[in-house]
Design an enzyme around this catalytic site. Structure first.
Site, PDB file in Angstrom:
ATOM      1  CB  CYS A 165      -0.927   0.118   1.271  1.00 56.27           C
ATOM      2  SG  CYS A 165      -2.336  -1.135   1.127  1.00 56.27           S
ATOM      3  CB  CYS A 307      16.886 -26.033  -1.065  1.00 56.18           C
ATOM      4  SG  CYS A 307      15.866 -24.551  -1.120  1.00 56.18           S
TER       5      CYS A 307
END
Lengths: 348, 94
Positions: A165, A307
């Protein structure tokens, strides 16, 4: 009866900003017994356009503490817990557990996933609201039998594509509409009345002055609340926000099987993360040994680097590129995202 | 095929209404737009048609959910004439 029920209820409001300002005021005015307010941020003059619980005299002070001062004036009978901390992986479950439900009034995606996950793992409802420019969303996640945020949005958006925002701008009054709606949903859930927004996403279009509704269901493949959930605990590295993937090609977990017809999976999880095995044919070099074992890699081969959650692999790709490897792809969301789609794999 | 039956992947165009929210509203420069596509097209085809017009959409594909007539659907959902398709990128501000 209802008032007594509210007086014994405990609500956690995460984020005392544009959405938190109205939500907090209506929850306090309604007489919710205990309200926890989590925010580590200080009041800034650019906040005042939409964060109406603050005044010009509050600039520089912690938002949770200022909010409690204001709310005490509104309803001194409520017990307030100002929590001037960042809502983070190491306190998420503990905080959520202390309250009956949580309101997600935050402004960053990684925290939204963290709130959702902590709520689902602790059996609490997550009353969600979010705003961007002229659009707002409201829903209730994590209610018994209902879907969660990950059922709706399994994947976080690329960080660089999503201004907050503060960066993107928002119609201040829209924060009032959405935050007040969150308070209304929270009170309904606490009182067991009406038809809360469970499995329904309300879309507030303030430009056209229209509210639409989209229905969605619990996703049986959801990584958190699906039938074979991969997320069973809160792991800090999963919420630190994926660093911007500057030029690193990414692969979605759903396309990994196809990609591995031509490429080798380079599994860079540490041994303690990979005790239950990996995908057949994977080359396992823990990230901590990558420098020392680079000679085991073939610079002509294609590698999909993976990973556990997709952070270390990004680091590994960058490191390998510096070393001259070019045919590299990074598995977005890590092997957990893949395992969520394949019940036969248990990676954790 | 029976006379008059609609071919599954025919050339008859259908028209759907596309609603765009959040960031996608700005990228498409419209909250609402009509789209002509082939009969038998799926939600993913409609996305591709829009991305041809506006290539910047593509980085939002994997994070955007799509609803058809008020219900979240998968990319292989088959569209019908008059369907209302809503593009719902995640919205994060607060």
């Amino acid at each position: 009866m209802g008032q007594e029920r509210l007086a014994s209820a405990r609500v956690l409001v995460i984020g005392a900003g544009g959405l938190g300002s109205p939500a907090l005021q209506y929850l306090a005015a309604a007489g919710v017994g205990r309200i926890g307010i989590v925010d580590d941020d200080a009041v800034d003059d650019t906040n005042l356009q939409r964060q109406t619980i603050f005044s010009t005299g509050d600039l520089g002070r912690n938002k949770a503490e200022v909010a409690v001062e204001r709310l005490r004036g509104l309803n001194p009978l409520v017990a307030y817990d100002p929590i001037a901390l960042r809502f983070a992986a190491d306190n998420a479950r503990e905080l959520v557990r202390l309250y009956d439900l949580a309101l997600d009034c935050t402004d960053r995606f990684s925290t939204r996933y963290l709130i959702n996950d902590a709520c689902v793992l602790e059996g609490r409802a997550d009353v969600y609201g979010s705003i961007f420019r002229f659009d707002g969303q409201v829903s209730v996640f994590g209610a018994a039998g209902g879907p969660c945020y990950r059922c709706l949005y399994p994947e976080a958006p690329p960080p660089e594509s999503t201004p907050t925002c503060a960066e993107g701008g928002v119609l201040g009054a829209l924060a009032g509409i959405v935050g007040a709606w969150q308070a209304s949903e929270a009170l309904k859930v606490l009182l067991g009345i009406g038809d809360p927004l469970i499995g329904r996403l309300a879309l507030v279009d303030s430009l056209l002055a229209r509210v639409r509704e989209v229905r969605f269901e619990r996703d049986r493949d959801c990584a958190l609340c699906g039938d074979h959930a991969a997320i069973v605990s809160i792991e800090r590295e999963a919420y630190e926000g994926t660093p911007p993937a500057t030029g690193v090609p990414e692969l979605d977990a759903e396309r990994l099987d196809d990609a591995l017809r031509e490429a080798i999976l380079l599994d860079v999880r540490e041994p303690h993360e990979a005790v239950l095995g990996s995908i057949d044919g994977a080359l396992r070099i823990p990230a901590s040994q990558l420098e020392a074992r680079m000679s085991e890699l073939d610079s002509a081969a294609r590698y999909v680097v993976a990973c556990r959650v997709g952070a270390k692999s990004l680091w590994a790709v960058r490191r390998l590129r510096e070393a001259g490897f070019t045919r590299l792809t990074h598995l977005r969301g890590g092997l957990l995202a893949y395992a969520a789609r394949h019940a036969e794999f248990e990676f954790f | 095929m029976r006379a008059g039956a609609v071919p599954v992947h025919g050339t008859h165009p259908i028209v759907i209404r596309v609603l765009a929210f959040g960031r996608l509203r700005e990228l498409l420069n419209a909250g609402e737009t009509a789209l002509d596509i082939r009969a038998g097209s799926r939600v993913g085809d409609a996305w591709s048609a829009l991305a041809d017009r506006c290539p910047a959409l593509d980085e939002h594909r994997s994070s955007t959910r799509i609803a058809c007539n008020g219900r979240i659907v998968a990319l292989d959902h088959v569209l019908r004439d008059g369907d209302e398709v809503a593009l719902l990128p995640p919205v994060g501000g607060g």
